[in-house]
Design a protein around this motif. Structure first.
Motif, mmCIF file in Angstrom:
data_model
loop_
_atom_site.group_PDB
_atom_site.id
_atom_site.type_symbol
_atom_site.label_atom_id
_atom_site.label_comp_id
_atom_site.label_asym_id
_atom_site.label_seq_id
_atom_site.Cartn_x
_atom_site.Cartn_y
_atom_site.Cartn_z
ATOM 1 N N ALA A 1 0.782 -1.141 -0.034
ATOM 2 C CA ALA A 1 0.206 -0.133 0.031
ATOM 3 C C ALA A 1 0.889 1.066 0.027
ATOM 4 O O ALA A 1 0.551 2.405 -0.380
ATOM 5 C CB ALA A 1 -0.986 -0.016 1.216
ATOM 6 N N LYS A 2 2.140 1.178 0.696
ATOM 7 C CA LYS A 2 2.826 2.429 0.658
ATOM 8 C C LYS A 2 3.813 2.533 -0.528
ATOM 9 O O LYS A 2 4.337 3.669 -0.728
ATOM 10 C CB LYS A 2 3.622 2.411 2.060
ATOM 11 C CG LYS A 2 2.796 2.580 3.270
ATOM 12 C CD LYS A 2 3.866 2.509 4.533
ATOM 13 C CE LYS A 2 2.818 2.790 5.749
ATOM 14 N NZ LYS A 2 3.848 2.838 7.108
ATOM 15 N N ASN A 3 4.118 1.261 -1.081
ATOM 16 C CA ASN A 3 5.242 1.453 -2.082
ATOM 17 C C ASN A 3 4.659 0.657 -3.084
ATOM 18 O O ASN A 3 4.936 -0.608 -3.331
ATOM 19 C CB ASN A 3 6.749 1.143 -1.640
ATOM 20 C CG ASN A 3 7.765 1.417 -2.737
ATOM 21 O OD1 ASN A 3 7.582 1.634 -3.573
ATOM 22 N ND2 ASN A 3 9.010 1.125 -2.291
ATOM 23 N N ALA B 1 8.867 1.735 2.929
ATOM 24 C CA ALA B 1 7.624 1.058 3.337
ATOM 25 C C ALA B 1 7.405 1.135 4.885
ATOM 26 O O ALA B 1 6.418 0.533 5.216
ATOM 27 C CB ALA B 1 7.471 -0.222 2.574
ATOM 28 N N GLY B 2 8.456 1.842 5.531
ATOM 29 C CA GLY B 2 8.133 1.839 6.873
ATOM 30 C C GLY B 2 8.641 0.972 7.755
ATOM 31 O O GLY B 2 8.403 0.875 9.089
ATOM 32 N N LEU C 1 16.995 -2.994 1.275
ATOM 33 C CA LEU C 1 16.731 -2.390 2.525
ATOM 34 C C LEU C 1 16.239 -0.705 2.194
ATOM 35 O O LEU C 1 15.416 -0.536 3.287
ATOM 36 C CB LEU C 1 18.168 -2.169 3.097
ATOM 37 C CG LEU C 1 18.471 -1.659 4.538
ATOM 38 C CD1 LEU C 1 17.475 -2.226 5.560
ATOM 39 C CD2 LEU C 1 19.920 -1.400 4.863
ATOM 40 N N MET C 2 16.413 -0.391 1.181
ATOM 41 C CA MET C 2 15.963 1.139 1.190
ATOM 42 C C MET C 2 14.418 0.705 0.827
ATOM 43 O O MET C 2 13.547 1.627 1.133
ATOM 44 C CB MET C 2 16.594 1.788 -0.354
ATOM 45 C CG MET C 2 15.989 2.869 -0.635
ATOM 46 S SD MET C 2 16.574 3.576 -2.275
ATOM 47 C CE MET C 2 15.756 2.777 -3.326
ATOM 48 N N GLN C 3 14.092 -0.052 0.057
ATOM 49 C CA GLN C 3 12.585 -0.341 -0.195
ATOM 50 C C GLN C 3 11.789 -0.821 1.219
ATOM 51 O O GLN C 3 10.666 -0.259 1.441
ATOM 52 C CB GLN C 3 12.284 -1.510 -1.051
ATOM 53 C CG GLN C 3 12.771 -1.136 -2.423
ATOM 54 C CD GLN C 3 12.079 -2.176 -3.575
ATOM 55 O OE1 GLN C 3 10.932 -2.485 -3.550
ATOM 56 N NE2 GLN C 3 13.046 -2.764 -4.253
ATOM 57 N N PHE C 4 12.558 -1.375 1.952
ATOM 58 C CA PHE C 4 12.087 -2.099 3.135
ATOM 59 C C PHE C 4 11.831 -0.535 4.089
ATOM 60 O O PHE C 4 10.648 -0.589 4.628
ATOM 61 C CB PHE C 4 12.920 -2.630 4.059
ATOM 62 C CG PHE C 4 12.448 -3.247 5.378
ATOM 63 C CD1 PHE C 4 11.420 -4.171 5.603
ATOM 64 C CD2 PHE C 4 13.028 -2.689 6.202
ATOM 65 C CE1 PHE C 4 11.212 -4.734 6.669
ATOM 66 C CE2 PHE C 4 12.717 -3.237 7.661
ATOM 67 C CZ PHE C 4 11.694 -4.111 7.775
ATOM 68 N N GLN C 5 12.824 0.149 4.194
ATOM 69 C CA GLN C 5 12.718 1.415 4.901
ATOM 70 C C GLN C 5 11.547 2.325 4.521
ATOM 71 O O GLN C 5 10.843 3.142 5.092
ATOM 72 C CB GLN C 5 14.147 2.143 5.084
ATOM 73 C CG GLN C 5 14.926 1.344 5.910
ATOM 74 C CD GLN C 5 16.381 1.804 5.985
ATOM 75 O OE1 GLN C 5 16.905 2.542 4.987
ATOM 76 N NE2 GLN C 5 17.277 1.383 6.665
#
Length: 102
Positions: free
Chosen positions: A67-69, A99-100, A93-97
């Protein structure tokens, strides 16, 4: 009669111990392959319940992350391979961060 009671008690104790041992092994699951963690979420999950717990936590996170990314569609959005080693993409890691995740 006393011998029978003692034998029954010994058998019941052995049965109980073996069942307890089996249930603990079943709960443990496979340990996480990764030993160094860049995220607290996965570190905690691996400590708590190994790969099974990490998968459960990540599936729950993935539902919110989508929903966020919009770039995150499934596990392969961040992992180049799945079980057993779950290698990460360069931007995982960037995508994870983004996305919250922490």
């Amino acid at each position: 009669m006393k011998k029978f009671a003692f034998l029954a008690l010994a058998a019941a104790t052995a049965c109980l111990l073996s069942l307890t041992s089996m249930s603990q092994d079943a709960q443990a699951g496979d340990a996480c392959v990764r030993k160094e963690f860049k995220t607290q979420l996965i570190k905690d999950a691996c400590t708590k319940g190994g790969q099974d717990e990490a998968k459960k936590v990540m599936k729950k996170f993935l539902a919110k992350a989508k929903a966020k990314n919009p770039a995150i569609k499934d596990c392969k959005s961040c992992h180049t391979t799945l079980s057993p080693d779950f290698k990460l993409t360069n931007d995982a890691l960037m995508q994870f961060q983004m996305a919250g995740g922490k």
